[in-house]
Design a protein around this motif. Structure first.
Motif, PDB file in Angstrom:
ATOM      1  N   ILE A 137      -3.601  32.644  10.287  1.00  0.00           N
ATOM      2  CA  ILE A 137      -4.005  31.376   9.640  1.00  0.00           C
ATOM      3  C   ILE A 137      -3.019  30.253   9.306  1.00  0.00           C
ATOM      4  N   SER A 138      -3.824  29.003   9.667  1.00  0.00           N
ATOM      5  CA  SER A 138      -2.619  27.886   9.580  1.00  0.00           C
ATOM      6  C   SER A 138      -2.080  27.704   8.158  1.00  0.00           C
ATOM      7  N   ARG A 139      -0.935  27.234   8.197  1.00  0.00           N
ATOM      8  CA  ARG A 139      -0.193  26.944   6.999  1.00  0.00           C
ATOM      9  C   ARG A 139      -0.974  26.067   5.802  1.00  0.00           C
ATOM     10  N   GLU A 140      -1.877  24.818   6.470  1.00  0.00           N
ATOM     11  CA  GLU A 140      -2.644  24.096   5.371  1.00  0.00           C
ATOM     12  C   GLU A 140      -3.780  25.169   4.926  1.00  0.00           C
ATOM     13  N   GLU A 141      -4.281  25.931   5.693  1.00  0.00           N
ATOM     14  CA  GLU A 141      -5.364  26.933   5.230  1.00  0.00           C
ATOM     15  C   GLU A 141      -4.740  27.710   4.038  1.00  0.00           C
ATOM     16  N   LEU A 142      -3.701  28.420   4.442  1.00  0.00           N
ATOM     17  CA  LEU A 142      -2.824  29.363   3.576  1.00  0.00           C
ATOM     18  C   LEU A 142      -2.699  28.496   2.240  1.00  0.00           C
ATOM     19  N   GLU A 143      -2.048  27.208   2.157  1.00  0.00           N
ATOM     20  CA  GLU A 143      -1.742  26.416   0.903  1.00  0.00           C
ATOM     21  C   GLU A 143      -3.090  26.115   0.312  1.00  0.00           C
ATOM     22  N   ASP A 144      -4.190  25.960   0.966  1.00  0.00           N
ATOM     23  CA  ASP A 144      -5.500  25.589   0.541  1.00  0.00           C
ATOM     24  C   ASP A 144      -5.941  26.834  -0.446  1.00  0.00           C
ATOM     25  N   ARG A 145      -5.768  27.973   0.149  1.00  0.00           N
ATOM     26  CA  ARG A 145      -6.300  28.909  -0.421  1.00  0.00           C
ATOM     27  C   ARG A 145      -5.455  29.447  -1.756  1.00  0.00           C
ATOM     28  N   TYR A 146      -4.193  29.427  -1.425  1.00  0.00           N
ATOM     29  CA  TYR A 146      -3.230  29.466  -2.665  1.00  0.00           C
ATOM     30  C   TYR A 146      -3.399  28.617  -3.793  1.00  0.00           C
ATOM     31  N   PHE A 147      -3.731  27.284  -3.307  1.00  0.00           N
ATOM     32  CA  PHE A 147      -3.980  26.219  -4.804  1.00  0.00           C
ATOM     33  C   PHE A 147      -5.292  26.759  -5.326  1.00  0.00           C
ATOM     34  N   GLU A 187      -8.070  29.189  -9.839  1.00  0.00           N
ATOM     35  CA  GLU A 187      -8.993  30.158 -10.529  1.00  0.00           C
ATOM     36  C   GLU A 187      -8.322  30.775 -11.515  1.00  0.00           C
ATOM     37  N   ASN A 188      -7.046  31.095 -11.144  1.00  0.00           N
ATOM     38  CA  ASN A 188      -6.185  31.924 -12.035  1.00  0.00           C
ATOM     39  C   ASN A 188      -6.190  31.235 -13.177  1.00  0.00           C
ATOM     40  N   LEU A 189      -5.797  30.064 -13.465  1.00  0.00           N
ATOM     41  CA  LEU A 189      -5.593  29.144 -14.607  1.00  0.00           C
ATOM     42  C   LEU A 189      -6.954  29.020 -15.455  1.00  0.00           C
ATOM     43  N   VAL A 190      -8.009  29.074 -14.701  1.00  0.00           N
ATOM     44  CA  VAL A 190      -9.187  28.744 -15.476  1.00  0.00           C
ATOM     45  C   VAL A 190      -9.784  30.186 -16.144  1.00  0.00           C
ATOM     46  N   LEU A 191      -9.425  31.216 -15.384  1.00  0.00           N
ATOM     47  CA  LEU A 191      -9.558  32.479 -16.034  1.00  0.00           C
ATOM     48  C   LEU A 191      -8.713  32.992 -17.281  1.00  0.00           C
ATOM     49  N   LYS A 192      -7.291  32.423 -17.205  1.00  0.00           N
ATOM     50  CA  LYS A 192      -6.457  32.538 -18.059  1.00  0.00           C
ATOM     51  C   LYS A 192      -6.845  31.698 -19.356  1.00  0.00           C
ATOM     52  N   GLN A 193      -7.250  30.608 -19.021  1.00  0.00           N
ATOM     53  CA  GLN A 193      -7.767  29.667 -20.246  1.00  0.00           C
ATOM     54  C   GLN A 193      -9.067  30.157 -20.810  1.00  0.00           C
TER      55      GLN A 193
END
Length: 158
Positions: free
Chosen positions: A54-64, A69-75
Motif C-alpha cells: 500500500i502506498s504511503r499516502e493511502e496508509l496515512e489516509d487510513r491512519y487518519f 473514528e477512534n476519537l469519535v468513539l472515545k467521545q
C-alpha cells in the motif's frame, strides 16, 4: 519522495525473507499454544507484506481515518459515561428528596419543580461540555491540517 522507492524496495526485500526467519511472539505467554503462536507469526508476516504493497499516502489516509473514528468513539463513550453518572446522581437526589419530603410533609409539587430545574441545568452543562469538546476537536483538526499543508509546501519547493 526520492527515498521512498528505495525504502519500499528494502522493505519488500525484508518482507520476502521474513517468512524464512524465526520470529518469537512475546504476546503469548503459554508455551502450550505453539500452534496459536505459529499462526500469529504467519499472520503477522502476511500483514506486513500487505502493508508494504500500500502506498504511503493511502496508509496515512487510513491512519487518519482510524484516528478520527477512534476519537469519535472515545467521545461517545465519554458522553455515555457522563450520562450514566448524571442519571445515577439524579436518582440518588430524587430518592433523598422524596425521603426528606415525606419526613417534613412538604408537597410533591415543589419537589417536581426542583427536579425540572436541575434537569434543565444538567442539559445546559452537557451542551457546554459538548461544545467545548467540539471546539477542541476542531482545533486539533486545524493544527493537523496546517501541518499537512506545511509538509506539502516543503515537498513542492525544489
Amino acid at each position: 519522495e526520492r527515498r521512498s522507492p528505495r525504502l519500499s524496495a528494502m522493505s519488500a526485500a525484508a518482507d520476502e525473507t521474513s517468512e524464512d526467519q524465526p520470529v518469537r511472539d512475546v504476546g503469548l505467554s503459554r508455551p502450550t499454544n505453539g500452534i496459536l503462536q505459529e499462526a500469529s507469526v504467519v499472520q503477522n508476516a502476511k500483514a506486513r507484506q500487505a502493508v508494504s504493497r500500500i502506498s504511503r499516502e493511502e496508509l496515512e489516509d487510513r491512519y487518519f481515518r482510524l484516528q478520527d473514528e477512534n476519537l469519535v468513539l472515545k467521545q461517545h463513550a465519554r458522553k455515555q459515561e457522563d450520562k450514566i453518572k448524571r442519571m445515577a446522581t439524579k436518582l440518588i437526589r430524587l430518592v433523598n428528596d422524596k425521603k426528606r419530603a415525606e419526613r417534613i410533609g412538604g408537597g410533591p409539587k415543589r419537589l417536581g419543580q426542583d427536579v425540572e430545574m436541575e434537569e434543565m441545568m444538567e442539559q445546559l452543562h452537557e451542551k457546554v461540555r459538548d461544545l467545548e469538546r467540539q471546539n477542541d476537536g476542531l482545533r486539533n483538526r486545524l493544527i493537523s491540517t496546517k501541518q499537512q499543508l506545511q509538509l506539502q509546501g516543503h515537498r513542492q519547493v525544489p
